[in-house]
Design a protein around this motif. Structure first.
Motif, PDB file in Angstrom:
ATOM      1  N   GLU A 315       4.811   0.869   5.940  1.00  0.00           N
ATOM      2  CA  GLU A 315       4.299  -0.627   6.163  1.00  0.00           C
ATOM      3  C   GLU A 315       4.708  -1.531   5.105  1.00  0.00           C
ATOM      4  OE1 GLU A 315       3.698  -3.234   7.987  1.00  0.00           O
ATOM      5  OE2 GLU A 315       1.914  -2.344   9.056  1.00  0.00           O
ATOM      6  N   GLY A 316       4.979  -2.828   5.308  1.00  0.00           N
ATOM      7  CA  GLY A 316       5.271  -3.734   4.351  1.00  0.00           C
ATOM      8  C   GLY A 316       4.286  -4.761   4.144  1.00  0.00           C
ATOM      9  N   LYS A 317       4.083  -5.237   2.778  1.00  0.00           N
ATOM     10  CA  LYS A 317       3.182  -6.385   2.404  1.00  0.00           C
ATOM     11  C   LYS A 317       3.912  -7.427   1.825  1.00  0.00           C
ATOM     12  CE  LYS A 317      -0.230  -4.371   4.456  1.00  0.00           C
ATOM     13  NZ  LYS A 317      -1.020  -5.231   5.206  1.00  0.00           N
ATOM     14  N   ASN A 318       3.412  -8.870   2.292  1.00  0.00           N
ATOM     15  CA  ASN A 318       4.100  -9.958   1.385  1.00  0.00           C
ATOM     16  C   ASN A 318       3.226 -10.345   0.217  1.00  0.00           C
ATOM     17  OD1 ASN A 318       6.591  -9.994   2.952  1.00  0.00           O
ATOM     18  ND2 ASN A 318       5.500 -11.371   4.377  1.00  0.00           N
ATOM     19  N   THR A 326       7.629 -15.604  -2.899  1.00  0.00           N
ATOM     20  CA  THR A 326       7.040 -14.478  -1.810  1.00  0.00           C
ATOM     21  C   THR A 326       8.013 -13.242  -2.281  1.00  0.00           C
ATOM     22  OG1 THR A 326       6.102 -15.856  -0.682  1.00  0.00           O
ATOM     23  CG2 THR A 326       6.579 -13.815   0.286  1.00  0.00           C
ATOM     24  N   LYS A 327       7.329 -12.117  -2.379  1.00  0.00           N
ATOM     25  CA  LYS A 327       8.236 -10.840  -2.160  1.00  0.00           C
ATOM     26  C   LYS A 327       7.617  -9.782  -1.374  1.00  0.00           C
ATOM     27  CE  LYS A 327       9.673 -11.405  -7.230  1.00  0.00           C
ATOM     28  NZ  LYS A 327       9.655 -10.628  -8.579  1.00  0.00           N
ATOM     29  N   SER A 341       8.088   0.900  -2.555  1.00  0.00           N
ATOM     30  CA  SER A 341       9.556   0.506  -2.743  1.00  0.00           C
ATOM     31  C   SER A 341       9.624  -1.077  -2.955  1.00  0.00           C
ATOM     32  CB  SER A 341      10.640   0.711  -1.707  1.00  0.00           C
ATOM     33  OG  SER A 341      11.966   0.316  -2.000  1.00  0.00           O
ATOM     34  N   LYS A 342      10.385  -1.482  -4.209  1.00  0.00           N
ATOM     35  CA  LYS A 342      10.085  -2.941  -4.357  1.00  0.00           C
ATOM     36  C   LYS A 342      11.376  -3.357  -4.612  1.00  0.00           C
ATOM     37  CE  LYS A 342       6.225  -2.906  -7.418  1.00  0.00           C
ATOM     38  NZ  LYS A 342       5.690  -3.539  -8.844  1.00  0.00           N
ATOM     39  N   ASN A 343      12.462  -2.797  -3.646  1.00  0.00           N
ATOM     40  CA  ASN A 343      13.948  -2.956  -3.416  1.00  0.00           C
ATOM     41  C   ASN A 343      14.382  -2.799  -2.185  1.00  0.00           C
ATOM     42  OD1 ASN A 343      14.294  -0.199  -3.568  1.00  0.00           O
ATOM     43  ND2 ASN A 343      15.440  -0.185  -5.397  1.00  0.00           N
TER      44      ASN A 343
END
Length: 360
Positions: A315-318, A326-327, A341-343
């Motif tokens: 799952e991804g979170k902004n 925004t990342k 994972s941040k990349n």
């Protein structure tokens, strides 16, 4: 002429003014130093991540560093976490609903017997959805086939909204999964040569295989469940033998995805398009994590996650900072811990120990 006493008073007043000015300067200087904020790392819009566990726990975090527990160990695996408007729904041995941000989870009225292989080890994913078009929660069960909740997870009723000429799923049918595409269309997969679809505002309609570009329904070697990537329908063989298929015309035609290194003898535990990420992910039991690249080709992306991990969900979170940058952070649940994972999923590192089955 001024008296000496008057001059002395003026001098005293000047000293007072000078001292006051000095104190104000020091106060402003100290305040400026104290309130110096690094806007590049200060969060403006946080996120909420729910983490379900193999032992029945449900955790919550807003930054991946600090965690709170919403549901404690009961040895009933968390299959799915669902957010229906303001309700937090939890699918375990039963279906639970919380209306107070997870302080209390009340069991629903459904005695949901879910499609499953082995209760403690394996289960079909995507058993429920929150339909954002009609604001109903849909749940697949082994007895009634498909149920819905109009009160966002509190009570359930068997679906009767089937189109004319459509045969509802019966007691011998196994409705394995349900999904909703970006355009609002819903699909429920039956573990045989048919499935059901519901367009926005329409009824559930049975779709039969037409003999052209069909899924290989070779039971028991193939056990299919359904997912989606935007408006592309995805079918996944739970047993892994036939891999992943996709359809761009509402399931009329199916085509096999390709991917180097995708095992044929390992169970595919989930398929999901991560929030904030254009990629679709599938995870294996001791077979790795794979990401779909165009055109329908999968690449292995589990660097940092041990090969023997049971990969349950991505799952991804902004997260938005004060600079309005925004990342996206990707999270991956495994039976060896929670990874992030941040990349963009190129590599992963463990962020929390535990045995985790799913995310939301």
């Amino acid at each position: 002429m001024f008296h000496f006493k008057t001059i002395k008073n003026i001098g005293m007043k000047l000293k007072v003014y000078l001292w006051c000015g000095l104190i104000l300067m020091l106060a402003f200087a100290s305040c400026e130093k104290y309130n110096h904020i690094d806007n590049g790392s200060t969060v403006k819009v946080p996120y909420t991540l729910f983490i379900g566990g193999y032992h029945g726990t449900l955790h919550q975090t807003n930054d991946g560093l600090f965690y709170s527990t919403l549901f404690y160990t009961d040895n009933s695996i968390v299959r799915q976490v669902l957010v229906a408007d303001t309700n937090i729904c939890l699918l375990k041995r039963n279906f639970y609903c919380s209306k107070d941000d997870g302080k209390y989870f009340a069991p629903s009225n459904t005695g949901c017997i879910l499609p499953i292989d082995s209760f403690k080890s394996y289960y079909f994913p995507n058993n429920a959805i929150y339909d954002f078009t009609d604001t109903n929660v849909y749940l697949v069960t082994r007895i009634t086939g498909l149920e819905f909740s109009s009160d966002k997870g509190k009570t359930f009723t068997p679906v009767t909204n089937y189109a004319v000429g459509t045969t509802p799923p019966g007691p011998t049918d196994t409705v394995t999964s349900v999904t909703q595409m970006t355009n609002g269309d819903c699909f429920a997969m039956v573990d045989s040569q048919r499935y059901y679809k519901k367009t926005v505002g329409g009824a559930w309609t049975e779709v039969l295989a037409d003999g052209t570009n069909d899924l290989p329904f070779n039971r028991p070697t193939a056990r299919w469940y359904v997912a989606h990537a935007h408006d592309t329908l995805i079918a996944i063989d739970f047993n892994g033998r036939y891999g992943v298929y996709y359809s761009t015309n509402l399931g009329t035609d199916w085509f096999a995805c390709t991917g180097s290194g995708m095992p044929k003898t390992r169970k595919i535990l989930f398929g999901n398009q991560a929030f904030g990420d254009d990629h679709f992910y599938v995870g294996y039991d001791s077979g790795g994590l794979f990401r779909m690249e165009a055109p329908a080709t999968f690449t292995k992306v589990n660097t940092g996650i041990p090969w023997y991990a049971k990969i349950g969900y991505v799952e991804g979170k902004n997260i938005t900072y004060r600079t309005n940058i925004t990342k996206n952070i990707l999270y991956c649940s495994t039976d060896l811990g929670l990874y992030w994972s941040k990349n963009g999923g190129r590599d992963w590192e463990i962020v929390h120990q535990g045995k985790y089955s799913t995310l939301k």
